[in-house]
Motif scaffolding. Structure first.
Motif, PDB file in Angstrom:
ATOM      1  N   LEU A 124      33.334  44.339  34.013  1.00 35.25           N
ATOM      2  CA  LEU A 124      33.737  43.799  32.716  1.00 35.25           C
ATOM      3  C   LEU A 124      35.255  43.745  32.594  1.00 35.25           C
ATOM      4  O   LEU A 124      35.812  42.818  31.999  1.00 35.25           O
ATOM      5  CB  LEU A 124      33.160  44.661  31.589  1.00 35.25           C
ATOM      6  CG  LEU A 124      31.643  44.847  31.568  1.00 35.25           C
ATOM      7  CD1 LEU A 124      31.226  45.679  30.359  1.00 35.25           C
ATOM      8  CD2 LEU A 124      30.921  43.508  31.566  1.00 35.25           C
ATOM      9  N   GLN A 125      35.943  44.721  33.181  1.00 33.20           N
ATOM     10  CA  GLN A 125      37.409  44.739  33.142  1.00 33.20           C
ATOM     11  C   GLN A 125      37.993  43.564  33.911  1.00 33.20           C
ATOM     12  O   GLN A 125      38.944  42.916  33.464  1.00 33.20           O
ATOM     13  CB  GLN A 125      37.934  46.052  33.716  1.00 33.20           C
ATOM     14  CG  GLN A 125      37.738  47.267  32.838  1.00 33.20           C
ATOM     15  CD  GLN A 125      38.340  48.495  33.490  1.00 33.20           C
ATOM     16  OE1 GLN A 125      38.047  48.809  34.638  1.00 33.20           O
ATOM     17  NE2 GLN A 125      39.191  49.182  32.776  1.00 33.20           N
ATOM     18  N   VAL A 126      37.441  43.318  35.098  1.00 36.84           N
ATOM     19  CA  VAL A 126      37.913  42.204  35.914  1.00 36.84           C
ATOM     20  C   VAL A 126      37.702  40.886  35.181  1.00 36.84           C
ATOM     21  O   VAL A 126      38.594  40.027  35.131  1.00 36.84           O
ATOM     22  CB  VAL A 126      37.197  42.192  37.280  1.00 36.84           C
ATOM     23  CG1 VAL A 126      37.420  40.872  38.000  1.00 36.84           C
ATOM     24  CG2 VAL A 126      37.676  43.355  38.140  1.00 36.84           C
ATOM     25  N   ALA A 127      36.528  40.710  34.602  1.00 41.38           N
ATOM     26  CA  ALA A 127      36.232  39.479  33.869  1.00 41.38           C
ATOM     27  C   ALA A 127      37.196  39.292  32.703  1.00 41.38           C
ATOM     28  O   ALA A 127      37.666  38.173  32.444  1.00 41.38           O
ATOM     29  CB  ALA A 127      34.795  39.513  33.369  1.00 41.38           C
ATOM     30  N   GLU A 128      37.514  40.357  32.016  1.00 35.19           N
ATOM     31  CA  GLU A 128      38.444  40.278  30.886  1.00 35.19           C
ATOM     32  C   GLU A 128      39.827  39.841  31.348  1.00 35.19           C
ATOM     33  O   GLU A 128      40.509  39.052  30.681  1.00 35.19           O
ATOM     34  CB  GLU A 128      38.527  41.632  30.183  1.00 35.19           C
ATOM     35  CG  GLU A 128      39.384  41.625  28.935  1.00 35.19           C
ATOM     36  CD  GLU A 128      39.395  42.962  28.232  1.00 35.19           C
ATOM     37  OE1 GLU A 128      39.792  43.009  27.051  1.00 35.19           O
ATOM     38  OE2 GLU A 128      39.018  43.975  28.857  1.00 35.19           O
ATOM     39  N   ASP A 129      40.272  40.338  32.508  1.00 43.19           N
ATOM     40  CA  ASP A 129      41.593  39.980  33.024  1.00 43.19           C
ATOM     41  C   ASP A 129      41.656  38.538  33.512  1.00 43.19           C
ATOM     42  O   ASP A 129      42.667  37.860  33.355  1.00 43.19           O
ATOM     43  CB  ASP A 129      41.976  40.919  34.184  1.00 43.19           C
ATOM     44  CG  ASP A 129      42.520  42.248  33.686  1.00 43.19           C
ATOM     45  OD1 ASP A 129      42.726  42.389  32.466  1.00 43.19           O
ATOM     46  OD2 ASP A 129      42.728  43.148  34.519  1.00 43.19           O
ATOM     47  N   LEU A 130      40.573  38.064  34.141  1.00 44.48           N
ATOM     48  CA  LEU A 130      40.594  36.740  34.758  1.00 44.48           C
ATOM     49  C   LEU A 130      40.179  35.614  33.809  1.00 44.48           C
ATOM     50  O   LEU A 130      40.484  34.447  34.064  1.00 44.48           O
ATOM     51  CB  LEU A 130      39.683  36.727  35.989  1.00 44.48           C
ATOM     52  CG  LEU A 130      40.062  37.679  37.129  1.00 44.48           C
ATOM     53  CD1 LEU A 130      39.116  37.486  38.307  1.00 44.48           C
ATOM     54  CD2 LEU A 130      41.509  37.476  37.569  1.00 44.48           C
ATOM     55  N   ALA A 131      39.511  35.950  32.727  1.00 47.42           N
ATOM     56  CA  ALA A 131      39.002  34.929  31.801  1.00 47.42           C
ATOM     57  C   ALA A 131      40.085  33.986  31.264  1.00 47.42           C
ATOM     58  O   ALA A 131      39.825  32.779  31.110  1.00 47.42           O
ATOM     59  CB  ALA A 131      38.259  35.601  30.651  1.00 47.42           C
ATOM     60  N   PRO A 132      41.298  34.442  30.977  1.00 46.19           N
ATOM     61  CA  PRO A 132      42.312  33.517  30.436  1.00 46.19           C
ATOM     62  C   PRO A 132      42.857  32.516  31.457  1.00 46.19           C
ATOM     63  O   PRO A 132      43.543  31.560  31.057  1.00 46.19           O
ATOM     64  CB  PRO A 132      43.431  34.462  29.981  1.00 46.19           C
ATOM     65  CG  PRO A 132      42.793  35.798  29.826  1.00 46.19           C
ATOM     66  CD  PRO A 132      41.758  35.842  30.902  1.00 46.19           C
TER      67      PRO A 132
END
Length: 255
Positions: A124-132
């Motif tokens: 979930l952390q990785v997804a949050e960082d890469l989503a933008p």
């Protein structure tokens, strides 16, 4: 040689090698294996070493499950450098899968693709960082959320993975042991990691040097199933040589 002198000699050898066999110590100190075992028992009671299968090792071989918040504070500089080095392996129009863990999170913070990149992740952390980042086609795996790692596990996530194919898997682990293999503290995490390995052409393990010689509760795979390991310069040279002898590429980053 007195008992105290033997203990000092044992610790000197252990500090140099990381682990040493009882028979080797007996030859070095010219005493019986029985005497060495008694010495090791005394030193283990003092908390100076650990005994395992006829040898002494310097660190506790069993790693404990910690929350991702706790892990983020450990070996921060090493993880940052490992993440920077791993990011260099991503190529234009690549398709990669990112597992979970704080070193994988450090990699994610260093991913800034100029061309298209497809990323599938359990974290979930990785997804949050890469989503933008609009150059990344991001797929977040679904399933049961592990609160300690902020990642998803379970059969649903594994089923989604079975429909994909990746050039590279970037994998974080809790332990790397030449005999036991690569491991994590959670059985469900090990299962999804194995599923990821089956979908990727190459498995790249990101692990700081404190993970070597350690074992998590759940085995992910044999060490021979790994293609590359990226770690820091504190890895003992003897361990590096053993890993290279297996045929695994190992990259060490300098502080």
């Amino acid at each position: 040689m007195t008992k105290e002198e033997r203990h000092s000699e044992i610790m000197d050898n252990l500090l140099k090698q990381g682990s040493i066999q009882v028979t080797e110590l007996a030859n070095i100190l010219q005493v019986s294996s029985v005497t060495i075992r008694k010495d090791l028992t005394d030193l283990e009671k003092e908390g100076k070493l650990y005994r395992s299968h006829g040898k002494a090792i310097l660190i506790n071989p069993f790693t404990n499950n910690r929350t991702v918040t706790e892990k983020e504070k450990l070996n921060m500089d090493e993880k940052r450098l490992i993440g920077m080095e791993a990011a260099k392996l991503i190529t234009p129009n690549d398709s990669i899968v990112l597992a979970s863990g704080t070193t994988i999170h450090a990699l994610a913070r260093n991913i800034h693709p100029e061309s298209r990149l497809t990323v599938v992740t359990a974290s979930l952390q990785v997804a949050e960082d890469l989503a933008p980042l609009d150059t990344i086609d991001l797929i977040q795996l679904g399933g049961l959320v592990r609160h300690t790692s902020l990642s998803v596990v379970g059969k649903y996530a594994e089923m989604i993975l079975s429909g994909f194919s990746f050039s590279k898997l970037f994998l974080g682990v809790d332990g790397i042991d030449l005999e036991f293999g690569i491991s994590t503290t959670d059985m469900r995490e090990a299962e999804i990691n194995r599923a990821m390995m089956q979908t990727a052409q190459k498995t790249i393990v990101l692990a700081d040097s404190t993970k070597f010689g350690r074992r998590g509760f759940a085995k992910i795979s044999n060490i021979e199933d790994v293609d590359m390991i990226i770690t820091d310069s504190r890895l003992p040279e003897t361990t590096r040589q053993q890993i290279e002898a297996i045929g695994i590429d190992i990259v060490t980053v300098e502080e």
